[in-house]
Design an enzyme around this catalytic site. Structure first.
Site, PDB file in Angstrom:
ATOM      1  CD  GLU A   7      -3.449   0.781   2.365  1.00 28.18           C
ATOM      2  OE1 GLU A   7      -3.576  -0.320   2.281  1.00 28.18           O
ATOM      3  OE2 GLU A   7      -3.345   2.075   2.710  1.00 28.18           O
ATOM      4  CG  ASP A 102      -2.332  -0.993   5.164  1.00 32.36           C
ATOM      5  OD1 ASP A 102      -0.911  -1.739   4.682  1.00 32.36           O
ATOM      6  OD2 ASP A 102      -2.991  -0.083   5.524  1.00 32.36           O
ATOM      7  CE1 TYR A 319       0.923   5.192   7.894  1.00 34.08           C
ATOM      8  CE2 TYR A 319      -1.027   3.986   8.420  1.00 34.08           C
ATOM      9  CZ  TYR A 319      -1.131   4.317   7.363  1.00 34.08           C
ATOM     10  OH  TYR A 319      -1.260   4.808   6.957  1.00 34.08           O
TER      11      TYR A 319
END
Length: 829
Positions: A7, A102, A319
DNA sequence: GCAAGGTC
């Protein structure tokens, strides 16, 4: 060759690292990183690389009736052409394709988009899907050992959302914009997420406006034990529900209590209640809780996220967009704490946590998701002032300390409540003491202030003094702060971890809210009212709830994409059937509120409204709504964007104006007062330009716009001028500058006055600083101060650095700069 | 030039 698609670039690099055992090579195709090793290539997308839109024949707003959009085709077009092109090139050489986006719904859709691109160039190549809940060696290798199929139903659920959002958003946005004549930059937007969010803000504002304050009284007194330990007590009584109440609603009652308490000099202890409370450590950071914590230390939602993204890209934290509040099994807290041992400012806390006898068991939140772990440090530590700025360090430290808190011990508080009595009147004192600091030692962001109440016994007599009767008013509810709004959006299920803070920004950009905490404009209130009257669904969180249910049905195979989108189209058709007759009425309301947002108050010359307007050159001024019959105007400062404050000028009944200009934001005040104050102040001395020849003198001047300068009294014949600060009162002192024979100036702003000194010396110093800080990079056409700053952080400080640099690397390191642009600068340099 | 969702 096997092609692996992720992604984002970061995930591609980490997966390549794991699967290749660190032996991968990297190269770039069309500016996209490709990682290659032993017959495999891995490439990262940038989220969605295609988007939905209407065919081009629908693009002119004036040519198309908004209602026609409901049944228009919805097409997919490439939005990241370089990535799509790279994907096509790589697919041609692929014998197998693995989609590793993801592990969530949007990830499945992004994977399906990649699937379609691959299928477009090769309809045979096998395409498989792998799913893992964190990018770690165990998870990734076992996912690749047992690949799965793409879930087309789940992807279709995401597509249904895209289509419904586009159709509702575009059709209603165009309808409101057209009805009010707001085309171009100031269109009026509506959407499934932004409109319910705006309604939250507007509903609260309605409550505030409708609020009718009530007067009440509260009574306080000081109690004293043994002539030394003084503490506070507050009068209370039992209300009709037998609850403790402190507010007294009748003045006569309050006075009676006050008189009785004032007459006495002691109170009897009638109840002592002790209890200990366990204060459990906070749970791991998801995006919302991170934004909340950052906002408590002064960062806006946007700034907090932007810093977190930078820290993530640099490898210091994980993240930052996540809903997850449970650390994955593979996170070893001791190992991570070890990374901080020995650090000058973060080390002590890590060491103390490691020294604990008990096993380290991190806290867990309610939400456990599969896409990303909660936000935590990676173990890489930047150097403050070197790798990261002070602000970035502050956010980094917050993330580190939150991780510490989640593995720390609970805190223990001791609460002591003492009830005292005077006749039939009772008072209470609430004491609290932190007996074990626990996690507060490593996470100093929560308030741990204590409240002293001494040990007393039932029946004890305490000295009573300083009885105080306070008259108060009930307060309207408070506006939502940014982080409170984001939390509320999360609890209502609107928006996502990645978009909620962007939605808030959108409300600012659209002119729906101003200031912080966000305050709705009249336009916002009119848009919400119109939507409530005609398209209630689009301002209600129910639309999202229903959509979520429909998406689940599609994902489970209980409905199809067409079932859901057809039904949604029918609902919108009905709304448009009702809207048709009210177009003019809605347009009038919106236009009226747009004018209200610009209104300052009555024009002193004709009684019509004075409005904030914008000239053809883009500058702001105050003009009369009676124009062209009334030509009255007032100037506004040239820096910043005017914000009309709620406060009014007592002399003219005009709202005061604040100029928003980032760090240079200031309150301008009433534009009419400013215009009246304009003129010449004290004379300082001879004008250095024309004084000897023409007798000009320098004076402090205030312009109509409110800005000030030292200028020649012979203006406009002599244009000599020196700048003065915008804020603060200027005092002319007795001391004089020997060199220029001018008095030294003092500026009074804030608490301490500061010395500006001789205005000529001051200006010369200012110029010297400017030329010092100016970079030779700025001499290149098209390179501004901001770009220079970015280039400098990427290590490019001179023209020589620039010409020697590799354009692709520069483009990668510097946000918003393409390799082609770098090449054009190199040519010019 | 519209939405919301990814990501930079």
């Amino acid at each position: 060759m096997e092609l692996i698609i992720t992604e984002k670039n970061n995930a591609a690099r980490r997966i390549a690292d794991i699967l290749s055992g660190g032996t991968y090579d990297s190269s770039r195709t069309n500016g996209v990183n490709v990682y290659e090793w032993g017959g495999k290539r891995c490439v990262g997308l940038s989220g969605h690389v295609v988007g939905v839109d209407f065919p081009s024949e629908y693009s002119d707003w004036r040519d198309v009736e908004p209602v026609e959009l409901i049944d228009a085709d919805v097409e997919k077009t490439a939005t990241k052409e370089n990535i799509v092109a790279t994907l096509r090139i790589l697919s041609r050489k692929a014998e197998r394709v693995t989609i590793a986006t993801d592990y969530d719904r949007e990830g499945e859709l992004i994977g399906k988009e990649a699937y379609d691109i691959v299928r477009n160039v090769d309809d045979d190549v096998p395409i498989q899907r792998v799913r893992f809940s964190s990018i770690t060696e165990n998870e990734v290798t076992s996912a690749f050992d047992e690949p799965d199929e793409l879930d087309f139903d789940l992807a279709a659920a995401g597509e249904a959302r895209q289509i419904i959002d586009l159709i509702w958003g575009a059709a209603l946005t165009r309808f409101l914009s057209l009805s009010s004549g707001q085309l171009g930059n100031d269109f009026i937007s509506v959407g499934r997420v932004q409109s319910p969010t705006l309604k939250l803000i507007v509903d609260r504002e309605r409550e505030i406006e409708a609020f009718d304050p009530e007067t009440y009284w509260e009574l306080f007194a000081d109690l004293e034990k043994d002539g030394e330990a003084t503490f506070d007590a507050q009068y209370f009584y039992r209300d009709e529900d037998d609850n403790e109440a402190e507010r007294v609603w009748e003045e006569a009652v309050a006075s009676e209590v006050f008189e009785t308490l004032s007459e006495r000099d002691s109170a009897t202890v009638v109840d002592v209640n002790r209890r200990t409370r366990t204060d459990t450590p906070p749970t791991p950071f998801n995006t919302t809780q991170f934004i909340r914590a950052a906002s408590a230390i002064g960062y806006s939602a946007k700034r907090a996220m932007s810093i977190a993204e930078d820290l993530y890209t640099a490898g210091y934290i994980t993240y930052p967009r996540t809903d997850n509040t449970v650390y994955p099994d593979d996170l070893d807290p001791e190992e991570l704490l070890d990374d901080f041992v020995g650090h000058p400012t973060l080390g002590d806390s890590a060491e103390s946590l490691l020294e604990s006898d008990d096993d380290i068991v991190p806290t867990e939140g309610d939400e456990e998701t599969t896409d990303h772990p909660p936000i935590h440090p990676t173990g890489e530590i930047p150097s403050r002032g070197g790798d990261v700025s002070d602000d970035e360090w502050e956010i980094f430290e917050l993330v580190v300390r939150r991780f510490y808190a989640t593995v720390a011990e609970a805190a223990i508080w001791e609460h002591l409540k003492v009830v005292t009595e005077v006749d039939d009147y009772r008072m209470k004192s609430n004491g609290k003491r932190l007996v074990e600091a626990g996690y507060h030692d490593v996470y100093p962001y929560f308030n741990t202030s204590e409240n002293f109440v001494p040990d007393v016994d039932e029946g004890e007599e305490l000295a009573l003094a300083d009885v105080d009767l306070e008259e108060k008013e009930t307060q309207p509810p408070r506006r939502y702060g940014q982080s409170r709004l984001i939390e509320t959006m999360e609890s209502l299920g609107i928006g996502t971890k990645s978009t909620r803070h962007d939605i808030l920004e959108k409300l600012y950009d659209r002119g729906y809210v101003e200031s912080d905490p966000p305050r709705p404009t009249r336009l916002a209130m009119a848009v919400v009212t119109a939507a409530e009257d005609y398209a209630d669904r689009v301002v209600s969180e129910d639309m999202t709830a229903q959509l979520e249910a429909d998406m689940d049905a599609i994902a489970n195979g209980d409905a199809t994409l067409d079932d859901v989108t057809d039904e949604s189209r029918e609902m919108l058709e009905e709304i448009f059937a009702n809207l048709a007759d009210s177009r003019d009425e809605i347009g009038d309301q919106l236009r009226k509120s747009l004018k209200d947002d610009k209104r300052l108050g009555p024009c002193p010359e004709c009684g019509e409204d004075l409005l904030v307007r914008r000239s053809r050159h883009g500058s702001y001024f105050v003009g009369c709504d009676g124009y062209p019959d009334c030509e009255n105007t007032l100037p506004l400062p040239s820096t910043g964007k005017p914000l009309i404050l709620e406060s009014e000028c007592e002399d003219h009944g005009l709202n005061e104006v604040k100029m928003l200009a980032g760090r240079q934001t200031f309150v301008h005040g009433c534009p009419l007062c400013k215009a009246e104050d304009a003129g010449e102040g004290p004379v300082l001395g001879e004008c250095p330009e024309c004084g000897s020849d023409e007798g000009g003198e320098l004076a402090v001047k205030t312009l109509q716009s409110g800005s000030r300068l030292v200028g020649c009294t012979r203006y406009p014949d002599c244009e000599y001028s020196l700048p003065l600060p915008r804020r603060g009162e200027i005092e002319v002192t007795e001391e004089r500058c020997e060199e220029h024979d001018l008095p030294e100036l003092l500026v009074h702003s804030g608490d301490d006055p500061w010395e500006l000194g001789c205005p000529i010396c001051n200006y010369q110093e200012f110029q010297a600083r400017e030329s010092d800080s100016g970079s030779e990079l700025e001499s290149i056409e098209g390179v501004g101060a901001k770009t220079v700053e970015k280039l400098e952080t990427a290590g490019i400080e001179s023209l020589a650095d620039l010409t020697e640099a590799d354009p692709d690397t520069v483009a990668e390191d510097v946000d918003g700069v393409s390799a082609d642009r770098v090449r054009s600068w190199q040519a010019k340099a």
